[in-house]
Design a protein around this motif. Sequence first.
Motif, PDB file in Angstrom:
ATOM      1  N   SER A 306     -29.420 -47.105  13.179  1.00 39.74           N
ATOM      2  CA  SER A 306     -28.967 -47.814  14.365  1.00 39.74           C
ATOM      3  C   SER A 306     -27.843 -47.020  15.033  1.00 39.74           C
ATOM      4  O   SER A 306     -26.943 -46.510  14.350  1.00 39.74           O
ATOM      5  N   PRO A 307     -27.868 -46.910  16.364  1.00 40.47           N
ATOM      6  CA  PRO A 307     -26.797 -46.170  17.054  1.00 40.47           C
ATOM      7  C   PRO A 307     -25.423 -46.829  16.892  1.00 40.47           C
ATOM      8  O   PRO A 307     -24.407 -46.200  17.171  1.00 40.47           O
ATOM      9  N   LYS A 308     -25.375 -48.084  16.438  1.00 39.91           N
ATOM     10  CA  LYS A 308     -24.101 -48.782  16.231  1.00 39.91           C
ATOM     11  C   LYS A 308     -23.503 -48.500  14.863  1.00 39.91           C
ATOM     12  O   LYS A 308     -22.390 -48.941  14.582  1.00 39.91           O
ATOM     13  N   LEU A 309     -24.252 -47.797  14.012  1.00 39.86           N
ATOM     14  CA  LEU A 309     -23.785 -47.492  12.667  1.00 39.86           C
ATOM     15  C   LEU A 309     -23.596 -45.993  12.500  1.00 39.86           C
ATOM     16  O   LEU A 309     -24.317 -45.187  13.082  1.00 39.86           O
ATOM     17  N   GLU A 310     -22.612 -45.659  11.679  1.00 39.20           N
ATOM     18  CA  GLU A 310     -22.313 -44.259  11.376  1.00 39.20           C
ATOM     19  C   GLU A 310     -22.522 -44.028   9.882  1.00 39.20           C
ATOM     20  O   GLU A 310     -22.124 -44.852   9.050  1.00 39.20           O
ATOM     21  N   LEU A 311     -23.207 -42.895   9.553  1.00 38.27           N
ATOM     22  CA  LEU A 311     -23.429 -42.541   8.157  1.00 38.27           C
ATOM     23  C   LEU A 311     -22.168 -41.871   7.617  1.00 38.27           C
ATOM     24  O   LEU A 311     -21.791 -40.783   8.042  1.00 38.27           O
ATOM     25  N   LEU A 312     -21.523 -42.539   6.645  1.00 37.96           N
ATOM     26  CA  LEU A 312     -20.259 -42.028   6.120  1.00 37.96           C
ATOM     27  C   LEU A 312     -20.430 -41.180   4.866  1.00 37.96           C
ATOM     28  O   LEU A 312     -19.843 -40.116   4.731  1.00 37.96           O
TER      29      LEU A 312
END
Length: 476
Positions: A306-312
């Motif tokens: 999702s563009p609202k989530l960032e892979l950390l």
Amino acid sequence: MQEFLTFISSIRWQDILDIAFNSYILFRLYALFRGTDAFRVLIGIAFLWVLQRMAVSMGLILTSWMMEGIIAVAALIVIVVFRNEIRSVFRARNIWAILWGLPQKQVKTPINIISESVFGLAQQRIGALIVLPGREDIEEVVQKGVSWDGKVSTEMIKSIFWPNNPVHDGAAVIRGNRVVEVSAILPLSQREDLPSFYGTRHRAAAGLSEMTDALVIVVSEERGKVTIAQGSDLHTIHSEKDLKLAIRRHLGIRENQALYLKKKRIELYTAAAVSLLIVSVVWFSISRGFDAIKTFEIPIEYANRSPKLELLNTSAASVRLYLRGSRALLKSIRPEQVRVRMDLSKAVSGTNTLAITHDHLSIPPGLSIKEIRPMVIDVTLDERTQKAIPVQADWAGKLPPKLILVRSTIVPSHVELVGPASILDSISTLYTTRIPLNDITRTGKTEAKVVIPSAFLELRPGSRDKIIVEYDVKER
């Protein structure tokens, strides 16, 4: 059933092409060499190969080794011993006939004329020796006579063997409806069981028929008898009808030729199916019988995030795959042909535990997966947000002794960053790149970049990454 479906799905288009090509080669060998001694020996070699494979599967090391050596020697013997048959198959054939045409004998030999001429010579007590070659080449065993390209006729045959003709003592070779050679010298048989009244012509006929599959017709000038030699047998022929039947049999002509050709077509179709079956079994034996395992270290790809989530963060950056398949196929595989692709469409903010299954893997056909390490990975995601953070100048060094820094102003005073909420929450101040105080001699301003402390963060679109630092100094 599941294993069968897995096996079917593992077959590549290259495997289908491989099987089809070799099946056709095997079928062509059958179509070209069927009925010959060489073909029967090849069947024996194939049977030995099957036994050798069985010995290998049973762990009989010495037996399999000995059979492998026998097969290699037998293949060489076939080429040496049956070179005449092999040459005759390819002789006078164009490349199209060898690769595609079906071997249907187009017989044009005038059987009636030959039979009538032979018995006419017998009635007149005129000796004659006529050769009708079969599939095998006779050139190596027959001493070449006089080339002759005449159409077969009663007058032609009688004139060749007329006692006053210089070429009457040798043999006449007939191919189709042409006399191709006269005065040919045949090898004499060394048999001791031949009747004493057989003369040189009979021994020559027996010698050639023993060494080739030719049919040789002999007319005795002393007794006026007609004899045929084929294989190791010599038979006296008492009528034209019997001679016609013998020639027809030799040339492959049947009474019901249409039914005969239909049976031959069925035979060829059956041979094609058997060739396909044999090659398929051999292919499976080779491709599955020499399985090997190779390890690939493949980086993990993440898709549909999702563009609202960032892979950390992830617990593993790559996956170790143990792939099984034939040695040749594994050797040809490049790492970029293998992919591990994880779907993050259902992932949520926080730590997500994902199992790596076969659905996430993309491997070339013909290979199977033996093991996956690790089988589970943890993926940490965070929501993307933005935050305005104050900026502070990062001064370095010392001012000249006579100056003091009275005031500094940063324009703009805040910078908006976009990134994971957890990282933005931990940041209260941003700093510029270092500004050396040693270079300052009076009030002024300078330009500096904002240092972004994390690779997960970025400036809000439209923001400048440089700021203006204004400063005032005075003398002590």
